[in-house]
Scaffold this active site. Structure first.
Site, short mmCIF file in Angstrom:
data_model
loop_
_atom_site.label_atom_id
_atom_site.label_comp_id
_atom_site.label_asym_id
_atom_site.label_seq_id
_atom_site.Cartn_x
_atom_site.Cartn_y
_atom_site.Cartn_z
N ASP A 14 37.31 36.58 28.87
CA ASP A 14 36.61 37.48 27.84
C ASP A 14 37.49 39.03 27.30
OD1 ASP A 14 34.66 35.94 27.77
OD2 ASP A 14 33.28 36.95 29.20
N ARG A 95 31.48 50.77 38.52
CA ARG A 95 31.60 51.09 37.15
C ARG A 95 31.83 52.46 36.60
NH1 ARG A 95 32.16 46.03 38.10
NH2 ARG A 95 31.45 44.52 36.59
#
Ligand code: ARG
Length: 398
Positions: A14, A95
């Site tokens: 991706d 994250r």
């Protein structure tokens, strides 16, 4: 010079295809940023080169393993952080660190946008973008998979058409995210929550059902931070790496849970976090020895709130900072040793000791010579139960 966008690059399909898509859709030059948070697997140099081969104008690799352990995992250990009482926040903790580096790289290389490879259905998109918003309100975020509706099938076609150096044969039916704190596995047959996980899913832990000798380990904490294993000084990163092996070899750290995502979906998740669960088990028990009752009890509520905030992408928020200040204060005396037996998927505490212990043998013992004055208990209970007694009388009179 064209405007620039910094993409959080994993080396997978991706984000590799995302480089070209971003350029096509925005006209901006793409800088790839790959962060090493101990995910293992491919060589980071190969990932750096692949980004260039896929069209990135620059490709940056950052080894953030120490930073991740010191600034993200240590606070999670101090907070005994488990979302829904079970999930050690494997993806949620990484994250904000990646977002921080996206912001730093964007500022350094003059980009006005950052990008990530998340879909529109998960928590990670929220974590990236909320962190970027908090750190750099001037930057905008874009997510090619989500914002340009790029499916996996389209990605494969694009990669073939453009001859991108990505191996399709390695395609796994699962969506996997991993770092030194653990692994998250989703999708595939796991989407039916009745289907049992299979042994194949796991790489950080061995089958807990296999008969084997138990392992004994002693973890030393200093003000809530793991500082030695079996007497040998370690950094937090080394503690996590070593315990991943010791506990993982005993099948410790597997979690199978239906989880409430921030975006409203219930999803079935399989995790493994051998070091995570072992460290939290040991740390919490050392708190039982060294933290006074009211503080410990209040802290359990703060821990749940902390885990919710981190799960929900609010790492860089005022409330999280304030909770960290409280948690740090509680760790002042959380120093000492915890001994555990690691066996058959469970870390079992078998001993704890501390120079700052609140455990008083003379008070606790049932042997003769104890210093606890039992005659005080009677009066204490009289007053303790007085409000209950008074209201019970009132209830009876109704
Ligand atoms: N559900 C977990 C979380 O929200 C794991 C997410 C894993 N991410 C992934 N891209 N597979 O923290």
């Amino acid at each position: 010079m064209a405007e620039r966008v910094v993409l959080a690059y994993s080396g997978g399909l991706d984000t590799s295809v995302g480089i070209g898509w971003l350029k096509d859709a925005t006209g901006k030059d793409v800088v790839a940023l790959a962060i090493d948070v101990g995910q293992g697997g491919e060589d980071m140099d190969a990932i750096r080169q692949r980004a260039l081969d896929c069209g990135a104008v620059e490709s940056v690799v950052v080894d953030a393993k120490e930073e991740y352990a010191n600034d993200y995992l240590v606070p999670a250990i101090k907070a005994n952080a488990l979302y829904q009482k079970r999930y050690p926040l494997v993806s949620a903790l990484s994250r904000p660190l990646i977002a921080k580096h996206l912001v730093a790289t964007a500022r350094e290389l003059g980009a006005d946008t950052v990008a990530h490879g998340c879909t529109g259905k998960g928590n990670d998109q929220v974590r990236f973008e909320a962190a970027v918003a908090a750190l750099a309100p001037e930057l905008s975020s874009v997510a090619p998979v989500r914002d340009f509706a790029l499916t996996r099938d389209k990605a494969i076609v694009y990669a073939q058409e453009h001859n991108l150096p990505i191996e399709q044969s390695k395609k796994s039916p699962y969506s996997i995210d991993q770092n030194v704190w653990g692994r998250a596995v989703e999708t595939g047959f796991l989407e039916d929550p009745w289907n049992a996980p299979i042994e194949d899913l796991y790489t950080y832990s061995k089958d807990p059902a296999t008969p084997r000798e138990a392992t004994e380990v002693t973890i030393t904490f200093t003000e809530g931070v793991p500082t030695a294993i079996d007497g040998t000084p370690v950094t937090p990163l080394q503690a996590v790496q070593l315990l991943n092996t010791l506990a993982g070899d005993q099948g410790i750290g597997r979690i199978d849970i239906v989880e409430d995502r921030l975006v409203g979906i219930k999803s079935r998740e399989v995790y493994e976090s051998p070091a995570g669960l072992t460290l939290i088990t040991a740390h919490e028990e050392l708190e039982n020895l060294t933290v006074e009752r009211d503080v410990a009890r209040y802290k359990r509520g703060v821990e749940a709130e902390w885990a919710n905030l981190v799960y929900d992408g609010l790492w860089f928020s005022g409330l999280k900072r304030s909770l960290d200040a409280f948690i740090d204060e509680t760790q002042r005396y959380v120093s000492g040793d915890v001994r555990l037996t690691l066996h058959a998927g469970t870390p079992t505490v078998t001993g704890r000791r501390s120079g700052q212990s609140l455990y008083d043998f003379d008070l606790a013992t049932y042997d003769t010579g104890d210093t606890f004055d039992q005659s005080l208990a009677k009066g204490f209970i009289e007053l303790w139960s007085l409000p209950s007694k008074i209201s019970a009388r009132r209830d009876a009179a109704q």
